[in-house]
Motif scaffolding. Sequence first.
Motif, PDB file in Angstrom:
ATOM      1  N   ALA A  40       4.871 -19.791  -7.912  1.00 15.53           N
ATOM      2  CA  ALA A  40       4.176 -18.521  -8.150  1.00 15.53           C
ATOM      3  C   ALA A  40       3.446 -18.055  -6.895  1.00 15.53           C
ATOM      4  CB  ALA A  40       3.193 -18.678  -9.307  1.00 15.53           C
ATOM      5  N   ALA A  41       2.837 -18.992  -6.156  1.00 20.46           N
ATOM      6  CA  ALA A  41       2.111 -18.636  -4.940  1.00 20.46           C
ATOM      7  C   ALA A  41       3.054 -18.060  -3.893  1.00 20.46           C
ATOM      8  CB  ALA A  41       1.387 -19.863  -4.383  1.00 20.46           C
ATOM      9  N   ARG A  42       4.255 -18.651  -3.754  1.00 19.32           N
ATOM     10  CA  ARG A  42       5.218 -18.136  -2.773  1.00 19.32           C
ATOM     11  C   ARG A  42       5.654 -16.721  -3.136  1.00 19.32           C
ATOM     12  NH1 ARG A  42       7.491 -23.679  -3.682  1.00 19.32           N
ATOM     13  NH2 ARG A  42       6.475 -24.952  -2.091  1.00 19.32           N
ATOM     14  N   ARG A  43       5.845 -16.468  -4.423  1.00 18.78           N
ATOM     15  CA  ARG A  43       6.273 -15.137  -4.845  1.00 18.78           C
ATOM     16  C   ARG A  43       5.136 -14.115  -4.688  1.00 18.78           C
ATOM     17  NH1 ARG A  43      11.144 -14.899  -7.037  1.00 18.78           N
ATOM     18  NH2 ARG A  43      12.186 -16.866  -7.516  1.00 18.78           N
ATOM     19  N   SER A 119      11.999 -14.038  -1.860  1.00 18.60           N
ATOM     20  CA  SER A 119      10.694 -14.699  -1.857  1.00 18.60           C
ATOM     21  C   SER A 119      10.537 -15.680  -0.699  1.00 18.60           C
ATOM     22  CB  SER A 119      10.492 -15.456  -3.183  1.00 18.60           C
ATOM     23  OG  SER A 119      11.511 -16.419  -3.368  1.00 18.60           O
ATOM     24  N   ASP A 120      11.278 -15.486   0.382  1.00 19.15           N
ATOM     25  CA  ASP A 120      11.213 -16.468   1.450  1.00 19.15           C
ATOM     26  C   ASP A 120       9.846 -16.444   2.130  1.00 19.15           C
ATOM     27  OD1 ASP A 120      13.137 -18.295   3.159  1.00 19.15           O
ATOM     28  OD2 ASP A 120      11.747 -17.310   4.529  1.00 19.15           O
ATOM     29  N   GLN A 121       9.297 -17.650   2.334  1.00 16.20           N
ATOM     30  CA  GLN A 121       7.968 -17.761   2.907  1.00 16.20           C
ATOM     31  C   GLN A 121       7.898 -17.247   4.343  1.00 16.20           C
ATOM     32  OE1 GLN A 121       7.414 -21.929   2.499  1.00 16.20           O
ATOM     33  NE2 GLN A 121       9.056 -22.456   3.902  1.00 16.20           N
ATOM     34  N   MET A 122       8.993 -17.366   5.089  1.00 17.02           N
ATOM     35  CA  MET A 122       8.995 -16.881   6.456  1.00 17.02           C
ATOM     36  C   MET A 122       8.817 -15.358   6.480  1.00 17.02           C
ATOM     37  SD  MET A 122      11.964 -17.294   9.347  1.00 17.02           S
ATOM     38  CE  MET A 122      11.452 -18.274  10.733  1.00 17.02           C
ATOM     39  N   VAL A 123       9.517 -14.658   5.598  1.00 19.90           N
ATOM     40  CA  VAL A 123       9.382 -13.209   5.506  1.00 19.90           C
ATOM     41  C   VAL A 123       7.947 -12.841   5.131  1.00 19.90           C
ATOM     42  CG1 VAL A 123      10.124 -11.144   4.252  1.00 19.90           C
ATOM     43  CG2 VAL A 123      11.808 -12.883   4.913  1.00 19.90           C
ATOM     44  N   ALA A 124       7.394 -13.558   4.148  1.00 20.97           N
ATOM     45  CA  ALA A 124       6.027 -13.274   3.699  1.00 20.97           C
ATOM     46  C   ALA A 124       5.022 -13.477   4.818  1.00 20.97           C
ATOM     47  CB  ALA A 124       5.682 -14.166   2.508  1.00 20.97           C
ATOM     48  N   ILE A 126       5.586 -13.417   8.107  1.00 24.77           N
ATOM     49  CA  ILE A 126       5.784 -12.408   9.155  1.00 24.77           C
ATOM     50  C   ILE A 126       5.127 -11.093   8.755  1.00 24.77           C
ATOM     51  CG2 ILE A 126       7.517 -10.975  10.294  1.00 24.77           C
ATOM     52  CD1 ILE A 126       9.367 -13.421  10.255  1.00 24.77           C
ATOM     53  N   ARG A 127       5.294 -10.699   7.500  1.00 17.73           N
ATOM     54  CA  ARG A 127       4.655  -9.466   7.030  1.00 17.73           C
ATOM     55  C   ARG A 127       3.142  -9.546   7.154  1.00 17.73           C
ATOM     56  NH1 ARG A 127       7.925  -8.443   1.401  1.00 17.73           N
ATOM     57  NH2 ARG A 127       9.578  -7.106   2.220  1.00 17.73           N
ATOM     58  N   SER A 128       2.563 -10.662   6.705  1.00 17.73           N
ATOM     59  CA  SER A 128       1.109 -10.797   6.736  1.00 17.73           C
ATOM     60  C   SER A 128       0.600 -10.919   8.168  1.00 17.73           C
ATOM     61  CB  SER A 128       0.680 -12.022   5.915  1.00 17.73           C
ATOM     62  OG  SER A 128       0.970 -11.830   4.549  1.00 17.73           O
ATOM     63  N   ALA A 129       1.355 -11.630   9.013  1.00 17.42           N
ATOM     64  CA  ALA A 129       0.952 -11.753  10.409  1.00 17.42           C
ATOM     65  C   ALA A 129       1.002 -10.406  11.106  1.00 17.42           C
ATOM     66  CB  ALA A 129       1.846 -12.758  11.124  1.00 17.42           C
ATOM     67  N   ALA A 130       2.006  -9.590  10.778  1.00 16.44           N
ATOM     68  CA  ALA A 130       2.116  -8.257  11.365  1.00 16.44           C
ATOM     69  C   ALA A 130       0.959  -7.367  10.945  1.00 16.44           C
ATOM     70  CB  ALA A 130       3.441  -7.615  10.956  1.00 16.44           C
ATOM     71  N   ALA A 131       0.354  -7.675   9.795  1.00 13.72           N
ATOM     72  CA  ALA A 131      -0.817  -6.928   9.332  1.00 13.72           C
ATOM     73  C   ALA A 131      -2.110  -7.522   9.882  1.00 13.72           C
ATOM     74  CB  ALA A 131      -0.855  -6.920   7.807  1.00 13.72           C
ATOM     75  N   ASP A 132      -1.977  -8.382  10.898  1.00 14.20           N
ATOM     76  CA  ASP A 132      -3.121  -8.974  11.597  1.00 14.20           C
ATOM     77  C   ASP A 132      -3.932  -9.893  10.690  1.00 14.20           C
ATOM     78  OD1 ASP A 132      -4.537  -9.418  13.938  1.00 14.20           O
ATOM     79  OD2 ASP A 132      -5.982  -7.811  13.551  1.00 14.20           O
ATOM     80  N   TYR A 179      15.397  -8.776   7.049  1.00 18.79           N
ATOM     81  CA  TYR A 179      14.717  -9.127   5.808  1.00 18.79           C
ATOM     82  C   TYR A 179      13.334  -8.508   5.647  1.00 18.79           C
ATOM     83  CZ  TYR A 179      18.479 -12.518   5.939  1.00 18.79           C
ATOM     84  OH  TYR A 179      19.716 -13.099   6.021  1.00 18.79           O
ATOM     85  N   VAL A 180      12.757  -7.963   6.726  1.00 22.24           N
ATOM     86  CA  VAL A 180      11.467  -7.291   6.618  1.00 22.24           C
ATOM     87  C   VAL A 180      11.664  -5.775   6.694  1.00 22.24           C
ATOM     88  CG1 VAL A 180       9.160  -7.005   7.604  1.00 22.24           C
ATOM     89  CG2 VAL A 180      10.232  -9.270   7.570  1.00 22.24           C
TER      90      VAL A 180
END
Length: 218
Positions: A40-43, A119-124, A126-132, A179-180
């Motif tokens: 659930a956390a990964r999703r 739900s790949d953690q790498m995509v998640a 990268i998205r969050s890192a891109a949002a600083d 994927y992003v």
Amino acid sequence: MNPSEEDRYTPGRAVESPGEPSTGRRRRNPEASRRAILDAARRELYERGYSRMTIRGVAARAGVTHGLVMRHFGSKEGLLRASIQGPDELDTVLAGDAEGLPERIATAFVERMEAARSSDQMVALIRSAAADDPLATDLYLTMQAQSARAYRAVLTGPDVDERVDLLGSVLLGVTFSRYVVRAGSLATMEPAELSRHLAELLRPIVHPAGWAPKETGA
């Protein structure tokens, strides 16, 4: 006397869905609860990013209580760190013959991303890192460092550190584009074609000019 919600859901007890009548006996299965929470956390991380992800949202998706999540992981950061899986599959990918390594890296990467693209953690991350998001950036770099150690153990030839960083950058670029952002010809390419092109990109990084496989035996 009615027990509190957190008293009713303690580690080691199976979780009953809200509104579901009690069976009077619960099967102890803490590992099943832990796996459900991590999934659930990964999703939640993929869909909402770290800053908008909440313990209560994870608990609701997993069908457990806030208290049970906190008992397992202690905090939101602890939950996120536990949910980030290391690159265990790399050991198998890197263990084969050296000549076919570029193809194996490319194929394994594409297969993993295609199978878990929702739900790949790498995509998640990268998205969050891109949002600083500092924690997402730290976790992404931790994942990259784990992979880099595995690559350094098998790559030979000059400038290994630089080539390992290049390899990671190529995979990061493909992840971001396909994927992003999910736009352009890279996003619509068939997986087999993507694997083929990616292997060709990786070949001069994995096997630089003058490379020769290690001799084995006497």
